[in-house]
Design a protein around this motif. Structure first.
Motif, PDB file in Angstrom:
ATOM      1  N   HIS A  30     -12.629 113.735   5.082  1.00  0.00           N
ATOM      2  CA  HIS A  30     -11.649 114.321   6.009  1.00  0.00           C
ATOM      3  C   HIS A  30     -10.426 113.451   6.310  1.00  0.00           C
ATOM      4  O   HIS A  30      -9.359 113.984   6.596  1.00  0.00           O
ATOM      5  N   ASP A  31     -10.580 112.124   6.226  1.00  0.00           N
ATOM      6  CA  ASP A  31      -9.428 111.265   6.555  1.00  0.00           C
ATOM      7  C   ASP A  31      -8.853 110.525   5.344  1.00  0.00           C
ATOM      8  O   ASP A  31      -8.115 109.547   5.526  1.00  0.00           O
ATOM      9  N   ASP A  44     -15.099 114.785  15.166  1.00  0.00           N
ATOM     10  CA  ASP A  44     -13.938 113.902  15.021  1.00  0.00           C
ATOM     11  C   ASP A  44     -13.261 113.665  16.376  1.00  0.00           C
ATOM     12  O   ASP A  44     -12.869 112.543  16.704  1.00  0.00           O
ATOM     13  N   HIS A  81     -15.599 104.780  11.422  1.00  0.00           N
ATOM     14  CA  HIS A  81     -15.261 106.071  12.069  1.00  0.00           C
ATOM     15  C   HIS A  81     -15.934 107.201  11.284  1.00  0.00           C
ATOM     16  O   HIS A  81     -16.537 108.106  11.876  1.00  0.00           O
TER      17      HIS A  81
HETATM   18 FE   LIG Z   1     -11.215 111.357  11.644  1.00  0.00          FE
END
Ligand SMILES: [Fe+2]
Ligand SMILES: [Fe+2]
Length: 216
Positions: free
Chosen positions: A58-59, A126, A29
């Motif tokens: 970001h995750d 995203d 991802h």
């Molecule tokens: Fe994400």
């Protein structure tokens, strides 16, 4: 200027947060969002170094969000962890502030609004990763994980059904959530891509229903 070596070092650390991640939200991802965000970022004249680091990080709060069963938001948690990583790697203060802003606003929730070009590019990339051909794949992976159906019973109004219920499916996810994404995109290039992906996804579910009905 952030050196290649520093970026690689941060990426190596970021990857450790994705060990055993489920395939809807694993490191692939991040790789897809990176390509998409840089594509949008180039068109929007974003700072690509900042954007790349924001994507990579970001995750990273997602693992803890899952472990806490959603007790906190992974964007907020991720921003906290990322700030420490960036500081430890001696990234300049202004850059840290922008990267942290990108991460905390990447869900556009809890009054965290993407204000910089980099934050908008990350947010769009995203979101766009959850629609189109990739979105269909992700929706079915998730449906499989929770034991949902391949398709719905037409007689039941899926808008009145619950997520994770017996009537859950990839199509339900599309109707309830994913079909609205195209209207939430912020950048010009993002809007263009989201529209193409949305149309393909809508067409896919139309064909799926025709096949289910034996009409195709
Ligand atoms: Fe994400
Ligand atoms: Fe996220």
């Amino acid at each position: 200027m952030i050196s290649r070596r520093t970026v690689n070092k941060i990426e190596k650390e970021a990857r450790t947060y994705f060990l055993k991640a489920f395939s809807c939200h694993d490191w692939s991802h991040i790789e897809r969002v990176e390509k998409l965000a840089l594509h949008i970022g180039k068109k929007e004249k974003a700072n690509l170094e900042i954007l790349k680091l924001a994507v990579i990080l970001h995750d990273i709060g997602r693992k803890e969000e899952m472990e806490s069963k959603g007790a906190f938001c992974h964007a907020e948690k991720g921003a906290e962890i990322a700030e420490k990583i960036l500081r430890r790697n001696k990234i300049e203060e202004d850059d840290i502030q922008n990267i942290v802003h990108c991460i905390i606003t990447h869900r556009f929730r809890n009054n965290h609004i993407p204000n910089t070009i980099e934050a908008k590019a990350l947010y769009d990339a995203d979101k766009i990763d959850s629609i189109g051909a990739v979105g269909i794949g992700r929706a079915f992976l998730f449906a499989g994980k929770i034991g949902a159906k391949l398709h719905n019973n037409k007689k039941i109004d899926i808008r009145k059904t619950e997520a994770y219920s017996e009537e859950d499916s990839a199509y339900r996810e599309f109707i309830v959530k994913l079909s609205k994404i195209k209207d939430k995109i912020l950048t010009r290039e993002g809007k263009k891509l989201a529209k193409i992906r949305h149309n393909f996804m809508a067409e896919y579910f139309k064909i799926l229903q025709q096949e289910v009905d034996g009409k195709r």
